[in-house]
Design a protein around this motif. Structure first.
Motif, PDB file in Angstrom:
ATOM      1  N   ASP A   1     -29.341 -48.807-121.952  1.00 57.64           N
ATOM      2  CA  ASP A   1     -30.757 -48.448-122.027  1.00 57.64           C
ATOM      3  C   ASP A   1     -30.915 -46.955-122.315  1.00 57.64           C
ATOM      4  OD1 ASP A   1     -33.688 -49.137-121.518  1.00 57.64           O
ATOM      5  OD2 ASP A   1     -33.364 -47.501-120.093  1.00 57.64           O
ATOM      6  N   SER A   2     -30.237 -46.126-121.545  1.00 55.89           N
ATOM      7  CA  SER A   2     -30.325 -44.674-121.744  1.00 55.89           C
ATOM      8  C   SER A   2     -29.130 -43.985-121.091  1.00 55.89           C
ATOM      9  CB  SER A   2     -31.629 -44.122-121.155  1.00 55.89           C
ATOM     10  OG  SER A   2     -31.637 -44.282-119.749  1.00 55.89           O
ATOM     11  N   ILE A   3     -28.870 -42.774-121.541  1.00 51.83           N
ATOM     12  CA  ILE A   3     -27.845 -41.921-120.909  1.00 51.83           C
ATOM     13  C   ILE A   3     -28.429 -40.527-120.760  1.00 51.83           C
ATOM     14  CG2 ILE A   3     -25.538 -40.932-121.040  1.00 51.83           C
ATOM     15  CD1 ILE A   3     -24.642 -43.233-122.729  1.00 51.83           C
ATOM     16  N   ARG A   4     -28.314 -39.990-119.571  1.00 51.34           N
ATOM     17  CA  ARG A   4     -28.713 -38.602-119.337  1.00 51.34           C
ATOM     18  C   ARG A   4     -27.454 -37.749-119.317  1.00 51.34           C
ATOM     19  NH1 ARG A   4     -29.852 -34.884-114.868  1.00 51.34           N
ATOM     20  NH2 ARG A   4     -31.540 -33.491-115.522  1.00 51.34           N
ATOM     21  N   PHE A   5     -27.410 -36.744-120.177  1.00 46.03           N
ATOM     22  CA  PHE A   5     -26.266 -35.845-120.294  1.00 46.03           C
ATOM     23  C   PHE A   5     -26.613 -34.512-119.636  1.00 46.03           C
ATOM     24  CE2 PHE A   5     -26.135 -38.745-123.878  1.00 46.03           C
ATOM     25  CZ  PHE A   5     -24.800 -39.139-123.929  1.00 46.03           C
ATOM     26  N   SER A   6     -25.719 -34.009-118.783  1.00 51.51           N
ATOM     27  CA  SER A   6     -25.912 -32.709-118.129  1.00 51.51           C
ATOM     28  C   SER A   6     -24.617 -31.917-118.233  1.00 51.51           C
ATOM     29  CB  SER A   6     -26.290 -32.884-116.653  1.00 51.51           C
ATOM     30  OG  SER A   6     -27.419 -33.721-116.503  1.00 51.51           O
ATOM     31  N   CYS A   7     -24.736 -30.644-118.630  1.00 52.60           N
ATOM     32  CA  CYS A   7     -23.554 -29.798-118.830  1.00 52.60           C
ATOM     33  C   CYS A   7     -23.545 -28.676-117.788  1.00 52.60           C
ATOM     34  CB  CYS A   7     -23.571 -29.221-120.243  1.00 52.60           C
ATOM     35  SG  CYS A   7     -22.059 -28.376-120.713  1.00 52.60           S
TER      36      CYS A   7
ATOM     37  N   LYS B   1     -29.137 -27.612-121.516  1.00 50.68           N
ATOM     38  CA  LYS B   1     -28.266 -27.906-120.387  1.00 50.68           C
ATOM     39  C   LYS B   1     -28.244 -29.405-120.083  1.00 50.68           C
ATOM     40  CE  LYS B   1     -26.441 -24.061-118.918  1.00 50.68           C
ATOM     41  NZ  LYS B   1     -24.968 -23.902-118.869  1.00 50.68           N
ATOM     42  N   SER B   2     -29.367 -30.083-120.364  1.00 50.57           N
ATOM     43  CA  SER B   2     -29.442 -31.522-120.087  1.00 50.57           C
ATOM     44  C   SER B   2     -30.531 -32.152-120.941  1.00 50.57           C
ATOM     45  CB  SER B   2     -29.717 -31.771-118.600  1.00 50.57           C
ATOM     46  OG  SER B   2     -30.973 -31.236-118.223  1.00 50.57           O
ATOM     47  N   PHE B   3     -30.346 -33.424-121.243  1.00 48.54           N
ATOM     48  CA  PHE B   3     -31.362 -34.206-121.944  1.00 48.54           C
ATOM     49  C   PHE B   3     -31.022 -35.689-121.760  1.00 48.54           C
ATOM     50  CE2 PHE B   3     -28.357 -32.394-125.128  1.00 48.54           C
ATOM     51  CZ  PHE B   3     -27.640 -33.535-125.415  1.00 48.54           C
ATOM     52  N   THR B   4     -32.016 -36.537-122.012  1.00 46.49           N
ATOM     53  CA  THR B   4     -31.848 -37.983-121.873  1.00 46.49           C
ATOM     54  C   THR B   4     -32.029 -38.635-123.238  1.00 46.49           C
ATOM     55  OG1 THR B   4     -32.686 -37.951-119.605  1.00 46.49           O
ATOM     56  CG2 THR B   4     -32.684 -40.080-120.745  1.00 46.49           C
ATOM     57  N   VAL B   5     -31.082 -39.467-123.615  1.00 47.36           N
ATOM     58  CA  VAL B   5     -31.105 -40.149-124.904  1.00 47.36           C
ATOM     59  C   VAL B   5     -31.382 -41.631-124.684  1.00 47.36           C
ATOM     60  CG1 VAL B   5     -29.782 -40.759-126.960  1.00 47.36           C
ATOM     61  CG2 VAL B   5     -29.478 -38.507-125.901  1.00 47.36           C
TER      62      VAL B   5
END
Length: 348
Positions: free
Chosen positions: A115-121, A142-146
């Motif tokens: 459904d979605s992935i949230r990426f955080s660095c 720094k972060s976003f949701t795809v």
């Protein structure tokens, strides 16, 4: 003929054997004997069937997401699978002077019904591009949701790019600092992936990145447990840990866009020749041959700001290489009027 010792023993043994004729009565007696262990064997069979049934239920639950994780992370350029079994050395690298060769890490996530992935660095910066052009792209964040969705054919074209901008700054700001002088914290980074599936289930994975002494980057993927200390995960999408720096970057981006529209990055023939030579050298170092190279639209969404460079010191070109039908973007910077060119970024 005299029998030996073995012969005598054999004859005595045979003489003691009681031979009874097989009659109907003896057969009947054998049939009337109670079979041994039938009850025990019956319960053993029942137990085995029950165990198999339980195992099937467990496998059904776990198998819904592929025995643990339903996602797989791949390096975008090489298609190599990134796992936790053994760190994979990326094709991109960085020099002691901060010059980047290739991309340290571009990756995509494959799986079922994401459904979605949230990426955080944690330390560095990440960006996102959707080459199907169905979703919004994200610049350095720094972060976003795809949002992934049900069309799994899109997944290989949803590309996340990790840029070690802080590492580059540390190495370029001080000529006396080399990679070996950097702390372990500076040389390592984590990208946390909070995965949500279409059925409402979720899991957390992380990509672990480490800068080696020779400038290469090793990458692995494993499970991750988010804690209260992971401020980079807990902050809202789009936030940065140093808000003033973000505002500065936004101001510089606006300046670049204004400068782009006004000047269009007009380059002299000599300047463009130096840039093209740097581009050719870069791709040659990767074993690739440039077949077409043109200056990119200055308003391209892939154009980014780079700390330490003025707007008129950064230019981007669109490149095609032999055997690759995909258009690549390469960003070049120069502090001396394009006499010496530095590759700042490159990718699809």
């Amino acid at each position: 003929m005299e029998m030996g010792e073995f012969g005598k023993n054999y004859k005595e043994a045979v003489d003691h054997v009681k031979v009874e004729p097989i009659t109907a009565e003896t057969i009947e007696k054998r049939h009337q004997r109670k079979p041994r262990g039938i009850k025990a064997r019956r319960w053993a069979v029942v137990g085995a069937v029950a165990a198999i049934a339980c195992l099937a239920v467990v496998l059904g639950v776990l198998g819904q997401h592929g025995m643990g994780s339903a996602i797989t992370v791949y390096a975008y350029e090489t298609g190599e699978r990134l796992t936790g079994e053994k760190p994979v050395l990326m094709s991109g690298s960085i020099d002691d002077d901060g010059q980047m060769h290739g991309h340290p890490l571009e990756f995509y996530v494959s799986g079922e019904d994401i459904d979605s992935i949230r990426f955080s660095c944690r330390n560095e910066w990440i960006s996102f591009a959707d080459w199907t052009q169905k979703r919004d792209s994200f610049g350095l964040s720094k972060s976003f949701t795809v949002a992934y969705g049900a069309d799994e054919d899109d997944y290989p074209y949803l590309v996340v790019d990790w840029l070690p901008q802080n590492l580059i700054e540390k190495l370029t700001d001080d000529e006396d600092i080399m990679i070996s002088d950097l702390s372990q914290e500076d040389r390592e980074d984590i990208i946390v992936m909070e995965v949500t599936y279409g059925n409402g289930e979720s899991e957390v994975k992380a990509i672990f990145i480490a800068l080696e002494d020779d400038g290469g980057f090793s990458v692995s993927v494993n499970d991750y447990q988010i804690t209260s200390e992971d401020s980079f995960v807990l902050q809202a999408d789009g936030d940065t840990e140093e808000q003033p720096e973000q505002e500065i970057c936004e101001d510089v981006t606006e300046e670049i866009q204004e400068s782009d529209s006004e000047s269009g990055f007009a380059l002299s023939d000599e300047d463009e020749g130096n840039i093209r030579l740097a581009i050719d050298d870069y791709y040659s170092s990767l074993g690739k041959t440039v077949t077409n190279c043109t200056q990119a639209d200055p308003e391209s969404p892939f154009m980014q700001s780079y700390e330490g460079y003025e707007p008129d010191e950064v230019v981007m070109f669109e490149v095609y290489t032999e055997g690759d039908d995909n258009k690549r973007h390469i960003t070049i910077g120069s502090k001396d009027g394009w006499q010496n060119c530095k590759i700042l970024n490159e990718g699809y």
